[in-house]
Design an enzyme around this catalytic site. Structure first.
Site, PDB file in Angstrom:
ATOM      1  NE  ARG A  25      38.721 -14.707 -25.165  1.00  0.00           N
ATOM      2  CZ  ARG A  25      37.840 -15.783 -24.884  1.00  0.00           C
ATOM      3  NH1 ARG A  25      37.288 -16.462 -26.087  1.00  0.00           N
ATOM      4  NH2 ARG A  25      37.691 -16.143 -23.881  1.00  0.00           N
ATOM      5  NE  ARG A  81      56.646  -4.060 -34.670  1.00  0.00           N
ATOM      6  CZ  ARG A  81      56.394  -5.493 -35.060  1.00  0.00           C
ATOM      7  NH1 ARG A  81      56.776  -6.481 -34.354  1.00  0.00           N
ATOM      8  NH2 ARG A  81      55.811  -5.682 -35.996  1.00  0.00           N
ATOM      9  CB  CYS A  92      46.458  -1.676 -34.972  1.00  0.00           C
ATOM     10  SG  CYS A  92      47.979  -1.919 -33.784  1.00  0.00           S
ATOM     11  CD  GLU A  95      36.815  -4.151 -30.850  1.00  0.00           C
ATOM     12  OE1 GLU A  95      35.497  -4.357 -30.947  1.00  0.00           O
ATOM     13  OE2 GLU A  95      37.432  -4.890 -30.668  1.00  0.00           O
ATOM     14  NE  ARG A 107      36.673  -5.643 -26.894  1.00  0.00           N
ATOM     15  CZ  ARG A 107      36.150  -4.512 -26.740  1.00  0.00           C
ATOM     16  NH1 ARG A 107      36.582  -3.511 -27.523  1.00  0.00           N
ATOM     17  NH2 ARG A 107      35.037  -4.478 -26.051  1.00  0.00           N
ATOM     18  CE1 TYR A 125      38.555  -9.391 -22.215  1.00  0.00           C
ATOM     19  CE2 TYR A 125      39.421 -11.467 -21.127  1.00  0.00           C
ATOM     20  CZ  TYR A 125      38.782 -10.575 -22.205  1.00  0.00           C
ATOM     21  OH  TYR A 125      38.544 -11.491 -23.498  1.00  0.00           O
ATOM     22  NE  ARG A 133      33.863 -13.577 -21.645  1.00  0.00           N
ATOM     23  CZ  ARG A 133      34.054 -14.558 -22.428  1.00  0.00           C
ATOM     24  NH1 ARG A 133      34.651 -14.445 -23.696  1.00  0.00           N
ATOM     25  NH2 ARG A 133      34.000 -15.844 -22.115  1.00  0.00           N
TER      26      ARG A 133
END
Length: 147
Positions: A25, A81, A92, A95, A107, A125, A133
């Site tokens: 992540r 890409r 894609c 959110e 993200r 992050y 996070r």
């Protein structure tokens, strides 16, 4: 059991021996809703994930990107890409628009073949997204003083 023998994949799509699927992540914050800024921030994030996890692009299975609702000028996948991930499935999505959510956030969720245990995964992050996070923020990006 259906009575048929298990078929092991072979050839270029086969997973390396003793590997498993590892999910990594990460998130970052684009400076603005500008195509260049979205791609720049996403490229930085992907490079950090690749570097910190010693990823071989040949082992990548797929990459999911999400962008906060205020990022509409470019698809974050464009960065992958442009980095040469031309045969990796990319997706894609937007959110959900949670009140008080992180603005200009990109993200990513990378699925890859890896012998690395899940406990050793280096999630990344960056910038304003580090607050999402703080328990996973482990170091500054290569060549940068910001986490």
């Amino acid at each position: 059991m259906n009575g048929h023998p298990a078929v092991e994949p072979t050839g270029p799509t086969a997973a390396p021996p003793a590997s498993r699927v590892l999910a990594l992540r990460g998130a970052t914050q684009a400076a603005s809703n500008d195509p260049h800024e979205i791609v720049r921030a996403t490229t930085e994030l992907l490079r950090e994930l690749v570097t910190r996890n010693a990823l071989d692009p040949a082992d990548l299975i797929s990459i999911w990107f999400t962008a906060s609702p205020d990022l509409t000028a470019a698809y974050p996948a464009r960065a992958a890409r442009e980095m040469g991930f031309v045969d990796v499935p990319l997706m894609c999505a937007s959110e959900i628009d949670v009140p008080g959510g992180s603005p200009r956030a990109v993200r990513v969720l990378i699925h890859t073949h890896s012998a690395r245990p899940r406990a050793e995964a280096a999630h990344v992050y960056l910038h304003g997204a580090a607050s999402l996070r703080p328990d996973l923020v482990t170091g500054a990006p290569a060549g940068s003083a910001e986490a």
